[in-house]
Each structure stands twice: as structure tokens, then as C-alpha cells.
Design a protein around this motif. Sequence first.
Motif, short mmCIF file in Angstrom:
data_model
loop_
_atom_site.label_atom_id
_atom_site.label_comp_id
_atom_site.label_asym_id
_atom_site.label_seq_id
_atom_site.Cartn_x
_atom_site.Cartn_y
_atom_site.Cartn_z
N ARG A 1 47.86 47.59 30.89
CA ARG A 1 46.50 48.11 31.08
C ARG A 1 46.09 47.92 32.53
NH1 ARG A 1 44.31 44.48 26.32
NH2 ARG A 1 46.10 43.30 27.10
N ILE A 2 45.51 48.97 33.12
CA ILE A 2 45.17 48.98 34.54
C ILE A 2 43.73 49.41 34.73
CG2 ILE A 2 45.70 50.03 36.78
CD1 ILE A 2 48.58 50.43 35.79
N ASN A 3 43.00 48.73 35.62
CA ASN A 3 41.67 49.15 36.06
C ASN A 3 41.76 49.73 37.47
OD1 ASN A 3 40.47 48.30 33.72
ND2 ASN A 3 39.36 46.58 34.62
N ILE A 4 41.05 50.84 37.70
CA ILE A 4 40.99 51.46 39.03
C ILE A 4 39.54 51.49 39.49
CG2 ILE A 4 41.43 53.51 40.43
CD1 ILE A 4 43.43 54.44 38.37
N ILE A 5 39.28 51.09 40.74
CA ILE A 5 37.97 51.29 41.35
C ILE A 5 38.15 52.05 42.66
CG2 ILE A 5 38.15 48.90 42.20
CD1 ILE A 5 34.96 51.09 41.95
N HIS B 1 33.21 44.49 35.07
CA HIS B 1 34.50 44.40 34.36
C HIS B 1 35.49 43.49 35.08
CE1 HIS B 1 33.68 47.67 31.42
NE2 HIS B 1 32.89 48.10 32.38
N LYS B 2 34.98 42.62 35.95
CA LYS B 2 35.86 41.80 36.79
C LYS B 2 36.74 40.85 35.99
CE LYS B 2 32.30 38.25 37.69
NZ LYS B 2 31.31 38.83 36.74
N ASP B 3 36.30 40.49 34.76
CA ASP B 3 37.10 39.57 33.96
C ASP B 3 37.78 40.27 32.79
OD1 ASP B 3 34.79 40.07 32.59
OD2 ASP B 3 34.42 37.99 31.99
N PHE C 1 37.40 43.85 49.34
CA PHE C 1 37.67 42.42 49.56
C PHE C 1 36.72 41.56 48.73
CE2 PHE C 1 39.05 43.98 53.93
CZ PHE C 1 40.40 43.97 53.60
N ASP C 2 35.44 41.98 48.69
CA ASP C 2 34.45 41.24 47.89
C ASP C 2 34.83 41.27 46.41
OD1 ASP C 2 32.79 40.66 50.12
OD2 ASP C 2 31.95 42.68 50.00
N LEU C 3 35.24 42.45 45.95
CA LEU C 3 35.60 42.58 44.54
C LEU C 3 36.84 41.74 44.23
CD1 LEU C 3 34.96 43.88 41.82
CD2 LEU C 3 36.43 45.79 42.47
N LEU C 4 37.82 41.72 45.15
CA LEU C 4 39.00 40.90 44.94
C LEU C 4 38.60 39.43 44.75
CD1 LEU C 4 42.39 40.92 46.73
CD2 LEU C 4 41.05 38.83 46.75
N ASN C 5 37.65 38.96 45.57
CA ASN C 5 37.21 37.57 45.43
C ASN C 5 36.61 37.32 44.05
OD1 ASN C 5 37.97 36.94 48.06
ND2 ASN C 5 35.95 37.42 48.91
N LYS D 1 40.10 35.54 37.30
CA LYS D 1 41.51 35.68 36.93
C LYS D 1 42.37 35.41 38.17
CE LYS D 1 40.60 37.74 32.82
NZ LYS D 1 41.11 37.37 31.50
N PRO D 2 42.63 34.14 38.49
CA PRO D 2 43.34 33.80 39.73
C PRO D 2 44.71 34.47 39.87
CG PRO D 2 42.40 31.84 38.71
CD PRO D 2 42.25 32.95 37.71
N ASP D 3 45.37 34.76 38.77
CA ASP D 3 46.72 35.32 38.84
C ASP D 3 46.75 36.84 38.68
OD1 ASP D 3 47.81 32.75 39.10
OD2 ASP D 3 47.77 32.46 36.93
N MET D 4 45.58 37.48 38.67
CA MET D 4 45.53 38.93 38.47
C MET D 4 46.17 39.67 39.64
SD MET D 4 44.64 41.56 36.67
CE MET D 4 43.57 40.80 35.43
#
Length: 218
Positions: free
Chosen positions: A4-8, A41-43, A61-65, A71-74
Motif C-alpha cells: 500500500r502506497i500513499n502519494i502527496i 494520514h501521516k500515521d 521535508f516538513d511532511l517527512l518529519n 513511523k520512524p522506519d517508513m
Amino acid sequence: MKYRINIIDDEKNLNDLVRTYLEKEGYIVYSFYTYEEAFLHKDDDVHLWIVDIMLDKNSGFDLLNEIKACKPDMPIVFMSARDQEFDRIIGLEKGCDEYITKPFNIKELILRIHNVLKRVYKDDPALINIDGYAIDEEKRKVLFQNTEIELTTKEYELLLYFIKNKGLAISRDQVLSKVWDENYFGSDRVVDDTLRRLRKKMPDLNIKTIYGFGYRLD
């Protein structure tokens, strides 16, 4: 179970194009077009995020943080219209797994995504990781630090039902209907008893009791 993949990406046409091609490859894909929508939907329990750096509000970059905080291993694949070495270095430092510059060859993007998933999950999308436990849906196994936890059929089905509805408040009646049967006529205490055993076997599982209503897996 499929990856399953999320795209932004706020470029709707490109977002939809990438989703279409990934779905043709057999992936389950969810598209978001604004930072705020993706933030909600970040988690999500997905296997990978594809994130555009230049968004309508804040940045990739903000969203990655935010995603990594939950989810540290995402695994995360960055897309960017800016072919700047500085952006690439920042992305890698922050923990992205791939960085691809627009415009790109769609087949190259899919190949990179496939390679990231293969590297991270070792071709095992059936493995669900939650609260330190690994659940293998295909083998119906639950592992903690590579040691199998023996669950009864109902304990396993209850666990899976909570995982599939993570973050949602679930009533005892819903649990009885979905995990047992709509025609079950016994006491609803069977839910409490089964959950009590599940908590004893999996003490790190973050299932909250909502008094007077039911439960929620956070």
C-alpha cells in the motif's frame, strides 16, 4: 496482501498518472493533493510514501518529519522539480530512501519504488509491524523479537480486527458482529475475556478501553 502506497503531490494530473501506473503494477494507492490532507494520514499503515517537496503549504521535508515521528522506519521516495544537489542531500539526511527529479520516466519511478519496497520488506508485504510486534497475515503468525506468540483463533482475529480499524473507536457490539458472528447469542463478556488474554500475551499493544463504549487501538 498487496503493498500500500500513499502519494502527496499538488499537481493533480501527475499525481493521478503515477497512481494509475502503480495500480497497474498491482499496488494499492491513495492520492492526496494538499499538505493538510496528507498530514491527516501521516500515521497510515501503508508500506511507502511518495512525497513531492514543493507542496501548497509547508514542504515535503516538513511532511517527512511528521511521518517519521509516527513511523520512524517508513520508506519515503521524494519527487522534486528542483534538480539541486542541496535538496537531494537534505532529503537523504532526513531519511528519504530515493530522490527523483521531475520530469521523470514513469517506468524509472516504478522501478525505484519496487526496489525500495524489495529492500525494506524483503518481498514480504504480508508483514504488519505495530507496537514492536510483527503480524504475518499469510502465515497467521504473531512475532515479538523473532519469537512467535501463540494466539487462539479468536485472539488472532480480534487482533487483526483492531489493526484493520486502527485509530477508530469500536463498540463491543461491532466486535461481536465482526469477530464472532451476527448470530452470536452469548454474553458480550466474551469480548472482554478474549481481549484480556490478548493483552496478557501482547502487553505492549496500545489498545485503550473506552469506558461505557468499547475500545480503540492507537
